[in-house]
Motif scaffolding. Structure first.
Motif, PDB file in Angstrom:
ATOM      1  N   UNK A 140      -6.561  21.504  -0.780  1.00 21.81           N
ATOM      2  CA  UNK A 140      -6.659  20.041  -0.762  1.00 21.81           C
ATOM      3  C   UNK A 140      -7.280  19.583   0.550  1.00 21.81           C
ATOM      4  N   UNK A 141      -8.348  18.821   0.447  1.00 19.86           N
ATOM      5  CA  UNK A 141      -9.049  18.249   1.587  1.00 19.86           C
ATOM      6  C   UNK A 141      -8.737  16.755   1.653  1.00 19.86           C
ATOM      7  N   UNK A 142      -9.173  16.119   2.724  1.00 20.72           N
ATOM      8  CA  UNK A 142      -9.108  14.662   2.807  1.00 20.72           C
ATOM      9  C   UNK A 142     -10.513  14.116   3.005  1.00 20.72           C
ATOM     10  N   UNK A 143     -10.797  12.994   2.355  1.00 18.23           N
ATOM     11  CA  UNK A 143     -12.089  12.332   2.448  1.00 18.23           C
ATOM     12  C   UNK A 143     -11.919  10.943   3.040  1.00 18.23           C
ATOM     13  N   UNK A 144     -12.808  10.586   3.941  1.00 20.19           N
ATOM     14  CA  UNK A 144     -12.880   9.219   4.415  1.00 20.19           C
ATOM     15  C   UNK A 144     -13.731   8.396   3.459  1.00 20.19           C
ATOM     16  N   UNK A 145     -13.994   7.151   3.792  1.00 19.65           N
ATOM     17  CA  UNK A 145     -14.796   6.299   2.913  1.00 19.65           C
ATOM     18  C   UNK A 145     -16.266   6.691   2.949  1.00 19.65           C
ATOM     19  N   UNK A 146     -17.003   6.369   1.889  1.00 20.73           N
ATOM     20  CA  UNK A 146     -18.443   6.660   1.895  1.00 20.73           C
ATOM     21  C   UNK A 146     -19.164   5.719   2.839  1.00 20.73           C
ATOM     22  N   UNK A 147     -20.260   6.199   3.389  1.00 19.89           N
ATOM     23  CA  UNK A 147     -21.088   5.361   4.255  1.00 19.89           C
ATOM     24  C   UNK A 147     -22.518   5.869   4.195  1.00 19.89           C
ATOM     25  N   UNK A 148     -23.415   5.156   4.841  1.00 19.23           N
ATOM     26  CA  UNK A 148     -24.823   5.555   4.841  1.00 19.23           C
ATOM     27  C   UNK A 148     -25.667   4.615   4.006  1.00 19.23           C
ATOM     28  N   UNK A 149     -26.903   4.425   4.423  1.00 20.33           N
ATOM     29  CA  UNK A 149     -27.806   3.476   3.760  1.00 20.33           C
ATOM     30  C   UNK A 149     -29.053   4.139   3.195  1.00 20.33           C
ATOM     31  N   UNK A 150     -29.039   5.467   3.079  1.00 19.10           N
ATOM     32  CA  UNK A 150     -30.213   6.161   2.545  1.00 19.10           C
ATOM     33  C   UNK A 150     -30.170   6.147   1.018  1.00 19.10           C
ATOM     34  N   UNK A 159       0.828  -1.192   0.000  1.00 20.64           N
ATOM     35  CA  UNK A 159       0.000   0.000   0.000  1.00 20.64           C
ATOM     36  C   UNK A 159       0.869   1.251   0.000  1.00 20.64           C
ATOM     37  N   UNK A 160       0.537   2.157  -0.877  1.00 23.68           N
ATOM     38  CA  UNK A 160       1.308   3.388  -0.999  1.00 23.68           C
ATOM     39  C   UNK A 160       1.223   4.201   0.272  1.00 23.68           C
ATOM     40  N   UNK A 161       2.380   4.680   0.726  1.00 21.23           N
ATOM     41  CA  UNK A 161       2.368   5.545   1.907  1.00 21.23           C
ATOM     42  C   UNK A 161       1.907   6.928   1.502  1.00 21.23           C
ATOM     43  N   UNK A 162       0.896   7.418   2.209  1.00 19.87           N
ATOM     44  CA  UNK A 162       0.356   8.735   1.911  1.00 19.87           C
ATOM     45  C   UNK A 162       0.815   9.688   2.982  1.00 19.87           C
ATOM     46  N   UNK A 163       1.561  10.715   2.616  1.00 18.01           N
ATOM     47  CA  UNK A 163       2.038  11.654   3.642  1.00 18.01           C
ATOM     48  C   UNK A 163       0.874  12.300   4.348  1.00 18.01           C
ATOM     49  N   UNK A 164       0.936  12.323   5.671  1.00 15.85           N
ATOM     50  CA  UNK A 164      -0.131  12.905   6.474  1.00 15.85           C
ATOM     51  C   UNK A 164       0.090  14.405   6.553  1.00 15.85           C
ATOM     52  N   UNK A 165      -0.809  15.147   5.934  1.00 15.81           N
ATOM     53  CA  UNK A 165      -0.671  16.602   5.903  1.00 15.81           C
ATOM     54  C   UNK A 165      -1.089  17.242   7.205  1.00 15.81           C
ATOM     55  N   UNK A 210      -8.269   2.721  -0.488  1.00 18.21           N
ATOM     56  CA  UNK A 210      -7.316   3.430   0.370  1.00 18.21           C
ATOM     57  C   UNK A 210      -7.959   3.820   1.693  1.00 18.21           C
ATOM     58  N   UNK A 211      -7.123   4.186   2.644  1.00 21.12           N
ATOM     59  CA  UNK A 211      -7.641   4.609   3.947  1.00 21.12           C
ATOM     60  C   UNK A 211      -8.319   5.958   3.837  1.00 21.12           C
ATOM     61  N   UNK A 212      -7.854   6.797   2.951  1.00 18.88           N
ATOM     62  CA  UNK A 212      -8.468   8.097   2.701  1.00 18.88           C
ATOM     63  C   UNK A 212      -8.129   8.530   1.289  1.00 18.88           C
ATOM     64  N   UNK A 213      -8.795   9.560   0.833  1.00 21.05           N
ATOM     65  CA  UNK A 213      -8.560  10.154  -0.484  1.00 21.05           C
ATOM     66  C   UNK A 213      -8.189  11.617  -0.296  1.00 21.05           C
ATOM     67  N   UNK A 214      -7.197  12.099  -1.046  1.00 18.79           N
ATOM     68  CA  UNK A 214      -6.988  13.530  -1.160  1.00 18.79           C
ATOM     69  C   UNK A 214      -7.959  14.061  -2.205  1.00 18.79           C
ATOM     70  N   UNK A 215      -8.484  15.249  -1.999  1.00 24.34           N
ATOM     71  CA  UNK A 215      -9.448  15.824  -2.939  1.00 24.34           C
ATOM     72  C   UNK A 215      -9.175  17.315  -3.085  1.00 24.34           C
TER      73      UNK A 215
END
Length: 468
Positions: A327-337, A35-41, A240-245
């Protein structure tokens, strides 16, 4: 939160609790170590003290320590479990009483009843224990813990209280485990969490605490942890654990509402009606939840409707400071609606304020699937000025004859009352998104007019109220 245990829970909530929180490493796929190491900003500032003036004992007697707790590493590049849940809390409606509570569940519930009146003290003591015994972890949490410090403990206690409700609990914990990957959570962090959880509970539930109760909590925590660690390990193989956006546009619709559009650094799969957690560079390690304001787009862009609220760190940063190029960071999508496309049922949608964002996404989703099923949207606001996206919704109505959009402007924000004037709704699935009060009142109103609970969908009031 990603936690170590000794036996895999698979899709049940059974576990023997042996090993006292000793991590059982998940089986690794062929991509292990690649897994690619993503620098923590979000490097934390140094020197921040623990959140409470209260100071606990440096350690409890050796016999009370959780074996394996010394396994917590001090490397600053890994982030410990954070005071935030990315899974919707379990509602009383979901967690229906088991026919007969298990012995562990009874002991856990007895503990919960004892600590409920002093929940704030339990939370403070838990974090004071964690940061005193494991000071290397403090700098990896948000600088200010006041708005979210109870989240990790609340998530643990919520799960423990519903340990017998297998179906609901496993889904909740899997979401929690996947979501906490973005903090860099590792199994070896969790002996510390388990130790401090037991320490806080035993102090404030002393009237009912005994060896049997402690053993029940160890087994319960072990079971909870294994579901989460397994879910995180499985998710690691495919996402990935998170996405840069990167922010590509910032449309200020009103003085306090902005539509923020971002481009993720890699494909971001999600469903219309879901939401994500979002972190800004201005407030590292502070995550807030926002719904996607459109169905998945061919260009891969994501949009969010953000309302700045008083003292809202993330919301004010997004509305008043974010600009293209940030640049923001996004976690994974969730929700069942989400929409069930296997049926032809109509959609009854109630969107209040920025809650219109996921409703818009649902409408686009229905349109893209090409099935002519009726969709009724009630768009509520306190003033005409607050109907910031009404033009978009009316354009959708002009394009799709199966869609009806009904603006409801009321200083009291009584959107559910308006719904009662139309109908009948017995052939519709209901979707609600908006302020917590609107959702609660809306659910009551929909039940009153005969829509069964199984056809009423909304995301967690408790989670989305934290979207500041």
């Amino acid at each position: 939160m990603d936690a170590p245990t000794t036996t895999s829970a698979d899709d049940s909530t059974s576990g023997d609790g042996g090993g006292w929180f000793t991590p059982r490493k998940p089986s690794r796929g062929p991509q292990d170590g690649e897994q690619q190491h993503r620098p923590d900003a979000s490097a934390p500032p140094a020197g921040e003290a623990a959140p409470d003036a209260f100071t606990p004992p440096a350690a409890e007697p050796e016999g009370r320590r959780i074996p394996g707790a010394s396994a917590v590493p001090a490397e600053p590049q890994t982030v410990p479990p954070q005071a935030q849940s990315t899974a919707p809390p379990i509602s009383a409606q979901q967690a229906k009483p088991a026919q007969q509570a298990s012995p562990d569940a009874l002991l856990v519930q007895r503990t919960m009843a004892e600590i409920t009146p002093v929940a704030d003290k339990v939370t403070s003591y838990f974090y004071a224990l964690l940061f005193t015994r494991h000071p290397e972890l403090r700098a990896l949490f948000p600088v200010a813990m006041d708005t979210q410090r109870d989240r990790i403990l609340k998530a643990l206690l919520t799960a423990a209280e519903h340990i017998d409700h297998t179906d609901v609990l496993v889904s909740y914990l899997k979401n929690l485990g996947r979501g906490h990957r973005k903090y860099g959570t590792q199994p070896e962090h969790y002996p510390a969490v388990g130790e401090c959880l037991i320490g806080a509970l035993s102090r404030y539930a002393s009237a009912v605490w005994d060896e049997e109760t402690e053993a029940a909590w160890v087994r319960t925590y072990t079971t909870i942890s294994q579901v989460m660690i397994d879910a995180a390990a499985e998710d690691e193989l495919r996402a990935p654990a998170w996405w840069f956006a990167e922010v590509v546009s910032h449309d200020l619709r009103t003085s306090d509402i902005a539509v923020v559009t971002v481009r993720p650094d890699q494909p971001y799969p999600f469903l219309a009606g879901q939401y994500t957690s979002l972190e800004t560079p201005w407030w590292p390690r502070v995550w807030r939840h926002y719904s996607f304001a459109s169905a998945p787009r061919p260009d891969g862009l994501l949009s969010f409707h953000v309302k700045a609220v008083p003292a809202g760190w993330v919301s004010n940063a997004l509305v008043h400071h974010a600009r293209p190029g940030d640049v923001l960071r996004l976690g994974p999508p969730t929700g069942s609606m989400t929409v069930d496309h296997t049926t032809d049922s109509g959609l009854l949608c109630l969107g209040g304020g920025t809650g219109i964002a996921p409703i818009k996404a649902l409408v686009e989703d229905v349109a893209e699937h090409g099935r002519r099923r009726p969709v009724e949207v009630f768009y509520g606001a306190r003033t005409d000025h607050d109907l910031y996206d009404i033009d978009t919704m009316l354009r959708l109505q002009q394009s799709h004859p199966w869609l009806a959009v009904r603006p409801v402007v009321d200083q009291r924000a009584q959107l559910p009352d308006a719904v009662r004037e139309y109908g009948p709704w017995n052939e519709y699935d209901a979707y609600l998104s908006g302020p917590p009060g609107m959702i609660r009142n809306g659910v009551d109103a929909l039940r009153d007019i005969g829509i069964p609970d199984g056809r009423i969908r909304h995301d967690s009031v408790e989670e989305l109220v934290m979207s500041d």
